[in-house]
Write a protein that holds these residues in place. Structure first.
Motif, PDB file in Angstrom:
ATOM      1  N   UNK A  93      59.952  66.691  52.555  1.00  0.00           N
ATOM      2  CA  UNK A  93      61.269  67.227  52.874  1.00  0.00           C
ATOM      3  C   UNK A  93      61.159  68.692  53.241  1.00  0.00           C
ATOM      4  N   UNK A  94      61.897  69.082  54.252  1.00  0.00           N
ATOM      5  CA  UNK A  94      62.075  70.487  54.543  1.00  0.00           C
ATOM      6  C   UNK A  94      63.317  70.954  53.790  1.00  0.00           C
ATOM      7  N   UNK A  95      63.187  71.999  52.998  1.00  0.00           N
ATOM      8  CA  UNK A  95      64.287  72.388  52.113  1.00  0.00           C
ATOM      9  C   UNK A  95      64.618  73.864  52.283  1.00  0.00           C
ATOM     10  N   UNK A  96      65.895  74.133  52.525  1.00  0.00           N
ATOM     11  CA  UNK A  96      66.357  75.519  52.507  1.00  0.00           C
ATOM     12  C   UNK A  96      66.244  76.046  51.085  1.00  0.00           C
ATOM     13  N   UNK A  97      65.865  77.313  50.965  1.00  0.00           N
ATOM     14  CA  UNK A  97      65.632  77.891  49.631  1.00  0.00           C
ATOM     15  C   UNK A  97      66.822  77.672  48.712  1.00  0.00           C
ATOM     16  N   UNK A  98      68.046  77.847  49.228  1.00  0.00           N
ATOM     17  CA  UNK A  98      69.240  77.720  48.394  1.00  0.00           C
ATOM     18  C   UNK A  98      69.537  76.270  48.010  1.00  0.00           C
ATOM     19  N   UNK A  99      68.898  75.316  48.690  1.00  0.00           N
ATOM     20  CA  UNK A  99      69.121  73.899  48.396  1.00  0.00           C
ATOM     21  C   UNK A  99      68.009  73.313  47.529  1.00  0.00           C
ATOM     22  N   UNK A 100      67.060  74.140  47.098  1.00  0.00           N
ATOM     23  CA  UNK A 100      65.931  73.631  46.337  1.00  0.00           C
ATOM     24  C   UNK A 100      66.357  72.965  45.016  1.00  0.00           C
ATOM     25  N   UNK A 101      67.285  73.546  44.248  1.00  0.00           N
ATOM     26  CA  UNK A 101      67.715  72.847  43.022  1.00  0.00           C
ATOM     27  C   UNK A 101      68.272  71.449  43.307  1.00  0.00           C
ATOM     28  N   UNK A 102      69.035  71.312  44.387  1.00  0.00           N
ATOM     29  CA  UNK A 102      69.583  70.001  44.758  1.00  0.00           C
ATOM     30  C   UNK A 102      68.472  69.055  45.176  1.00  0.00           C
ATOM     31  N   UNK A 103      67.465  69.568  45.882  1.00  0.00           N
ATOM     32  CA  UNK A 103      66.349  68.726  46.318  1.00  0.00           C
ATOM     33  C   UNK A 103      65.558  68.209  45.120  1.00  0.00           C
ATOM     34  N   UNK A 104      65.281  69.093  44.170  1.00  0.00           N
ATOM     35  CA  UNK A 104      64.541  68.686  42.972  1.00  0.00           C
ATOM     36  C   UNK A 104      65.352  67.672  42.178  1.00  0.00           C
ATOM     37  N   UNK A 105      66.646  67.926  42.033  1.00  0.00           N
ATOM     38  CA  UNK A 105      67.506  66.994  41.290  1.00  0.00           C
ATOM     39  C   UNK A 105      67.575  65.640  41.996  1.00  0.00           C
ATOM     40  N   UNK A 106      67.730  65.640  43.309  1.00  0.00           N
ATOM     41  CA  UNK A 106      67.954  64.393  44.046  1.00  0.00           C
ATOM     42  C   UNK A 106      66.681  63.570  44.207  1.00  0.00           C
ATOM     43  N   UNK A 107      65.594  64.204  44.579  1.00  0.00           N
ATOM     44  CA  UNK A 107      64.362  63.483  44.875  1.00  0.00           C
ATOM     45  C   UNK A 107      63.461  63.288  43.656  1.00  0.00           C
ATOM     46  N   UNK A 160      74.017  62.407  53.891  1.00  0.00           N
ATOM     47  CA  UNK A 160      74.461  62.427  52.501  1.00  0.00           C
ATOM     48  C   UNK A 160      74.860  63.839  52.104  1.00  0.00           C
ATOM     49  N   UNK A 161      75.688  63.894  51.084  1.00  0.00           N
ATOM     50  CA  UNK A 161      76.010  65.142  50.411  1.00  0.00           C
ATOM     51  C   UNK A 161      75.704  64.908  48.942  1.00  0.00           C
ATOM     52  N   UNK A 162      74.799  65.687  48.412  1.00  0.00           N
ATOM     53  CA  UNK A 162      74.352  65.467  47.037  1.00  0.00           C
ATOM     54  C   UNK A 162      74.616  66.704  46.191  1.00  0.00           C
ATOM     55  N   UNK A 163      74.957  66.546  44.910  1.00  0.00           N
ATOM     56  CA  UNK A 163      75.147  65.318  44.145  1.00  0.00           C
ATOM     57  C   UNK A 163      76.441  64.587  44.523  1.00  0.00           C
ATOM     58  N   UNK A 164      76.468  63.289  44.227  1.00  0.00           N
ATOM     59  CA  UNK A 164      77.657  62.499  44.514  1.00  0.00           C
ATOM     60  C   UNK A 164      78.834  62.986  43.683  1.00  0.00           C
ATOM     61  N   UNK A 165      78.600  63.270  42.404  1.00  0.00           N
ATOM     62  CA  UNK A 165      79.612  63.859  41.522  1.00  0.00           C
ATOM     63  C   UNK A 165      79.246  65.308  41.263  1.00  0.00           C
ATOM     64  N   UNK A 166      80.227  66.092  40.868  1.00  0.00           N
ATOM     65  CA  UNK A 166      79.976  67.505  40.578  1.00  0.00           C
ATOM     66  C   UNK A 166      79.061  67.644  39.363  1.00  0.00           C
ATOM     67  N   UNK A 167      77.959  68.384  39.561  1.00  0.00           N
ATOM     68  CA  UNK A 167      77.028  68.722  38.487  1.00  0.00           C
ATOM     69  C   UNK A 167      77.021  70.247  38.386  1.00  0.00           C
ATOM     70  N   UNK A 168      77.331  70.770  37.236  1.00  0.00           N
ATOM     71  CA  UNK A 168      77.562  72.205  37.093  1.00  0.00           C
ATOM     72  C   UNK A 168      76.391  73.058  37.561  1.00  0.00           C
ATOM     73  N   UNK A 169      75.173  72.602  37.313  1.00  0.00           N
ATOM     74  CA  UNK A 169      73.997  73.421  37.618  1.00  0.00           C
ATOM     75  C   UNK A 169      73.388  73.136  38.989  1.00  0.00           C
ATOM     76  N   UNK A 170      73.994  72.210  39.757  1.00  0.00           N
ATOM     77  CA  UNK A 170      73.428  71.836  41.056  1.00  0.00           C
ATOM     78  C   UNK A 170      74.471  72.055  42.144  1.00  0.00           C
ATOM     79  N   UNK A 171      74.236  73.029  43.018  1.00  0.00           N
ATOM     80  CA  UNK A 171      75.142  73.274  44.135  1.00  0.00           C
ATOM     81  C   UNK A 171      74.923  72.213  45.214  1.00  0.00           C
ATOM     82  N   UNK A 172      75.993  71.732  45.848  1.00  0.00           N
ATOM     83  CA  UNK A 172      75.882  70.640  46.814  1.00  0.00           C
ATOM     84  C   UNK A 172      74.999  70.995  48.008  1.00  0.00           C
ATOM     85  N   UNK A 173      74.347  69.968  48.542  1.00  0.00           N
ATOM     86  CA  UNK A 173      73.500  70.124  49.721  1.00  0.00           C
ATOM     87  C   UNK A 173      73.712  68.935  50.655  1.00  0.00           C
ATOM     88  N   UNK A 174      73.569  69.178  51.951  1.00  0.00           N
ATOM     89  CA  UNK A 174      73.561  68.108  52.935  1.00  0.00           C
ATOM     90  C   UNK A 174      72.120  67.617  53.105  1.00  0.00           C
TER      91      UNK A 174
END
Length: 228
Positions: A93-107, A160-174
Protein backbone atom coordinates in the motif's frame (compact mmCIF):
# COMPACT_ATOMS: atom_id res chain seq x y z
CA UNK A 1 -12.60 -19.83 47.86
CA UNK A 2 -11.57 -16.90 45.67
CA UNK A 3 -8.40 -18.59 44.36
CA UNK A 4 -10.37 -21.66 43.26
CA UNK A 5 -13.04 -19.47 41.64
CA UNK A 6 -10.39 -17.54 39.71
CA UNK A 7 -8.79 -20.77 38.59
CA UNK A 8 -12.10 -22.13 37.30
CA UNK A 9 -12.88 -18.87 35.49
CA UNK A 10 -9.47 -18.88 33.82
CA UNK A 11 -9.91 -22.50 32.77
CA UNK A 12 -13.27 -21.60 31.22
CA UNK A 13 -11.66 -18.71 29.36
CA UNK A 14 -8.92 -21.05 28.11
CA UNK A 15 -11.57 -23.43 26.75
CA UNK A 16 -13.34 -20.58 24.94
CA UNK A 17 -10.04 -19.28 23.55
CA UNK A 18 -9.28 -22.72 22.12
CA UNK A 19 -12.73 -22.86 20.53
CA UNK A 20 -12.24 -19.39 19.04
CA UNK A 21 -8.85 -20.47 17.68
CA UNK A 22 -10.34 -23.56 16.02
CA UNK A 23 -13.21 -21.53 14.54
CA UNK A 24 -10.74 -18.97 13.20
CA UNK A 25 -8.66 -21.72 11.59
CA UNK A 26 -11.80 -23.12 9.95
CA UNK A 27 -12.72 -19.66 8.68
CA UNK A 28 -9.28 -19.30 7.13
CA UNK A 29 -9.67 -22.66 5.37
CA UNK A 30 -12.96 -21.49 3.88
CA UNK A 31 -11.30 -18.23 2.90
CA UNK A 32 -8.60 -20.19 1.06
CA UNK A 33 -11.34 -21.91 -0.96
CA UNK A 34 -12.64 -18.49 -1.97
CA UNK A 35 -9.37 -17.85 -3.82
CA UNK A 36 -10.31 -20.36 -6.51
CA UNK A 37 -14.00 -19.47 -6.50
CA UNK A 38 -13.32 -15.78 -7.14
CA UNK A 39 -11.42 -16.62 -10.31
CA UNK A 40 -9.43 -13.40 -10.43
CA UNK A 41 -12.04 -11.07 -8.91
CA UNK A 42 -10.51 -8.51 -6.52
CA UNK A 43 -10.21 -10.08 -3.06
CA UNK A 44 -10.83 -6.88 -1.09
CA UNK A 45 -14.59 -6.29 -1.22
CA UNK A 46 -15.28 -3.36 1.10
CA UNK A 47 -19.02 -3.44 0.42
CA UNK A 48 -19.28 -7.10 1.41
CA UNK A 49 -17.15 -6.48 4.53
CA UNK A 50 -19.27 -3.50 5.63
CA UNK A 51 -22.48 -5.50 5.16
CA UNK A 52 -21.02 -8.35 7.23
CA UNK A 53 -20.00 -6.07 10.11
CA UNK A 54 -23.42 -4.38 10.14
CA UNK A 55 -25.05 -7.81 10.20
CA UNK A 56 -22.92 -8.90 13.16
CA UNK A 57 -23.67 -5.67 15.04
CA UNK A 58 -27.40 -6.11 14.43
CA UNK A 59 -27.19 -9.75 15.52
CA UNK A 60 -25.38 -8.77 18.71
CA UNK A 61 -28.03 -6.19 19.58
CA UNK A 62 -30.90 -8.58 18.78
CA UNK A 63 -29.39 -11.27 21.00
CA UNK A 64 -28.69 -8.81 23.81
CA UNK A 65 -24.94 -9.37 23.67
CA UNK A 66 -22.82 -6.92 25.64
CA UNK A 67 -20.41 -6.19 22.79
CA UNK A 68 -20.14 -2.66 21.36
CA UNK A 69 -20.15 -2.03 17.58
CA UNK A 70 -16.59 -0.70 17.75
CA UNK A 71 -15.36 -3.94 19.35
CA UNK A 72 -17.05 -6.06 16.68
CA UNK A 73 -15.62 -3.84 13.94
CA UNK A 74 -12.07 -3.96 15.33
CA UNK A 75 -12.03 -7.73 15.85
CA UNK A 76 -13.52 -8.63 12.48
CA UNK A 77 -11.43 -6.04 10.68
CA UNK A 78 -8.30 -7.92 11.75
CA UNK A 79 -9.81 -11.27 10.79
CA UNK A 80 -10.72 -9.92 7.35
CA UNK A 81 -7.28 -8.35 6.93
CA UNK A 82 -5.62 -11.69 7.64
CA UNK A 83 -7.97 -13.39 5.18
CA UNK A 84 -7.23 -10.74 2.56
CA UNK A 85 -3.50 -11.31 2.99
CA UNK A 86 -3.94 -15.07 2.40
CA UNK A 87 -5.91 -14.39 -0.77
CA UNK A 88 -3.91 -11.54 -2.23
CA UNK A 89 -0.41 -12.32 -0.95
CA UNK A 90 1.73 -9.32 -0.10
CA UNK A 91 -0.49 -6.24 -0.08
CA UNK A 92 1.72 -3.28 -0.84
CA UNK A 93 0.00 0.00 0.00
CA UNK A 94 1.05 3.53 -0.68
CA UNK A 95 0.11 5.52 2.41
CA UNK A 96 0.00 9.23 3.09
CA UNK A 97 1.80 9.99 6.35
CA UNK A 98 -1.39 11.33 7.96
CA UNK A 99 -3.29 8.16 6.99
CA UNK A 100 -0.75 5.74 8.48
CA UNK A 101 -2.75 5.08 11.70
CA UNK A 102 -5.79 4.19 9.57
CA UNK A 103 -3.68 1.95 7.33
CA UNK A 104 -2.22 0.06 10.29
CA UNK A 105 -5.67 -0.29 11.87
CA UNK A 106 -7.36 -1.40 8.64
CA UNK A 107 -4.76 -3.73 7.14
CA UNK A 108 -3.27 -5.10 10.37
CA UNK A 109 -0.71 -7.84 9.83
CA UNK A 110 -1.40 -7.75 6.08
CA UNK A 111 0.10 -4.27 5.70
CA UNK A 112 3.24 -3.73 3.66
CA UNK A 113 3.53 -0.02 3.07
CA UNK A 114 5.63 2.83 1.80
CA UNK A 115 4.86 6.33 3.05
CA UNK A 116 4.76 9.59 1.11
CA UNK A 117 3.36 13.01 2.01
CA UNK A 118 2.58 13.83 -1.63
CA UNK A 119 -0.85 12.65 -2.85
CA UNK A 120 0.14 13.01 -6.51
CA UNK A 121 3.15 10.71 -6.12
CA UNK A 122 1.02 8.14 -4.31
CA UNK A 123 -1.60 8.15 -7.06
CA UNK A 124 1.11 7.85 -9.73
CA UNK A 125 2.62 4.87 -7.90
CA UNK A 126 -0.78 3.16 -7.88
CA UNK A 127 -1.31 3.88 -11.58
CA UNK A 128 2.14 2.44 -12.31
CA UNK A 129 1.34 -0.79 -10.47
CA UNK A 130 3.85 -0.19 -7.66
CA UNK A 131 1.16 -0.87 -5.04
CA UNK A 132 -2.30 -2.42 -4.80
CA UNK A 133 -3.98 0.31 -2.75
CA UNK A 134 -3.39 3.91 -1.69
CA UNK A 135 -4.67 5.43 1.55
CA UNK A 136 -5.04 9.19 1.97
CA UNK A 137 -6.71 11.25 4.72
CA UNK A 138 -10.44 11.74 4.17
CA UNK A 139 -10.32 15.48 4.84
CA UNK A 140 -11.97 18.38 3.04
CA UNK A 141 -8.62 20.18 2.65
CA UNK A 142 -7.32 17.23 0.58
CA UNK A 143 -10.27 16.94 -1.78
CA UNK A 144 -9.15 19.24 -4.58
CA UNK A 145 -5.65 17.76 -4.79
CA UNK A 146 -7.04 14.23 -4.72
CA UNK A 147 -9.69 14.95 -7.35
CA UNK A 148 -7.12 16.58 -9.64
CA UNK A 149 -4.93 13.48 -9.38
CA UNK A 150 -7.82 11.08 -10.02
CA UNK A 151 -8.82 13.14 -13.06
CA UNK A 152 -5.53 12.06 -14.67
CA UNK A 153 -6.30 8.38 -14.04
CA UNK A 154 -9.95 7.62 -14.68
CA UNK A 155 -9.47 3.92 -13.90
CA UNK A 156 -8.59 4.68 -10.25
CA UNK A 157 -11.46 4.97 -7.79
CA UNK A 158 -12.17 5.58 -4.12
CA UNK A 159 -13.43 2.21 -2.88
CA UNK A 160 -13.76 2.67 0.88
CA UNK A 161 -13.70 5.08 3.77
CA UNK A 162 -12.18 3.56 6.87
CA UNK A 163 -13.00 3.03 9.71
CA UNK A 164 -16.60 2.11 8.98
CA UNK A 165 -17.62 3.36 12.45
CA UNK A 166 -16.04 6.25 14.31
CA UNK A 167 -12.93 5.16 16.24
CA UNK A 168 -11.59 7.88 18.52
CA UNK A 169 -7.91 7.21 17.85
CA UNK A 170 -8.19 6.60 14.08
CA UNK A 171 -8.83 9.50 11.71
CA UNK A 172 -10.79 8.49 8.58
CA UNK A 173 -8.97 7.67 5.35
CA UNK A 174 -10.01 6.97 1.77
CA UNK A 175 -8.80 3.75 0.17
CA UNK A 176 -8.11 3.98 -3.56
CA UNK A 177 -7.76 1.12 -6.04
CA UNK A 178 -8.28 0.30 -9.72
CA UNK A 179 -11.88 -0.91 -9.44
CA UNK A 180 -15.24 0.20 -8.08
CA UNK A 181 -16.57 -1.31 -4.84
CA UNK A 182 -19.56 -3.60 -4.57
CA UNK A 183 -22.73 -2.39 -2.89
CA UNK A 184 -22.97 -2.71 0.90
CA UNK A 185 -26.66 -1.84 1.08
CA UNK A 186 -25.99 1.61 2.53
CA UNK A 187 -23.49 3.60 0.51
CA UNK A 188 -22.29 7.02 -0.55
CA UNK A 189 -21.34 7.62 -4.18
CA UNK A 190 -18.72 10.25 -4.98
CA UNK A 191 -18.58 12.47 -8.04
CA UNK A 192 -16.06 15.05 -9.22
CA UNK A 193 -17.40 18.27 -10.75
CA UNK A 194 -15.00 20.56 -12.61
CA UNK A 195 -15.28 24.17 -11.47
CA UNK A 196 -13.32 27.32 -12.26
CA UNK A 197 -11.19 26.84 -9.16
CA UNK A 198 -10.59 23.13 -9.80
CA UNK A 199 -12.81 20.25 -8.73
CA UNK A 200 -15.58 19.95 -6.18
CA UNK A 201 -16.52 16.68 -4.50
CA UNK A 202 -20.21 15.79 -4.58
CA UNK A 203 -21.47 13.00 -2.32
CA UNK A 204 -24.82 11.36 -3.08
CA UNK A 205 -26.64 8.79 -0.95
CA UNK A 206 -26.81 5.33 -2.50
CA UNK A 207 -24.58 3.01 -4.50
CA UNK A 208 -23.72 4.47 -7.90
CA UNK A 209 -25.64 1.71 -9.71
CA UNK A 210 -28.84 2.90 -8.03
CA UNK A 211 -28.32 6.67 -7.93
CA UNK A 212 -31.03 8.55 -9.84
CA UNK A 213 -29.38 10.09 -12.93
CA UNK A 214 -31.28 13.36 -12.46
CA UNK A 215 -29.63 13.84 -9.04
CA UNK A 216 -26.12 13.75 -10.55
CA UNK A 217 -24.82 17.25 -11.41
CA UNK A 218 -24.18 18.02 -15.08
CA UNK A 219 -20.66 17.11 -16.12
CA UNK A 220 -20.00 15.13 -12.94
CA UNK A 221 -17.74 12.07 -13.16
CA UNK A 222 -18.05 9.08 -10.86
CA UNK A 223 -14.85 8.72 -8.84
CA UNK A 224 -15.89 6.10 -6.30
CA UNK A 225 -18.19 4.98 -3.55
CA UNK A 226 -17.95 3.79 0.03
CA UNK A 227 -20.04 2.08 2.66
CA UNK A 228 -21.33 4.32 5.44
Amino acid sequence: NMIEDLSQLRESIDVLDNEILKALAQRMKLSDQVITAKNGVAAFRPGREAALVRQLVAKGKADGLDIGPEVILCVWRQIMAASLSRQDGELVCGVHHDAMPAAVWHMGSALSAFVDDDIARLIESLAAGQCRYVLVPARDDNNRDLLACLDKHHDLKIIARTPLFSIQTVHPAFIIADYLPDSSGDDISLYAVRMQHGFDLVALAGHHEFVTPSSVPDGARLIGAYAR
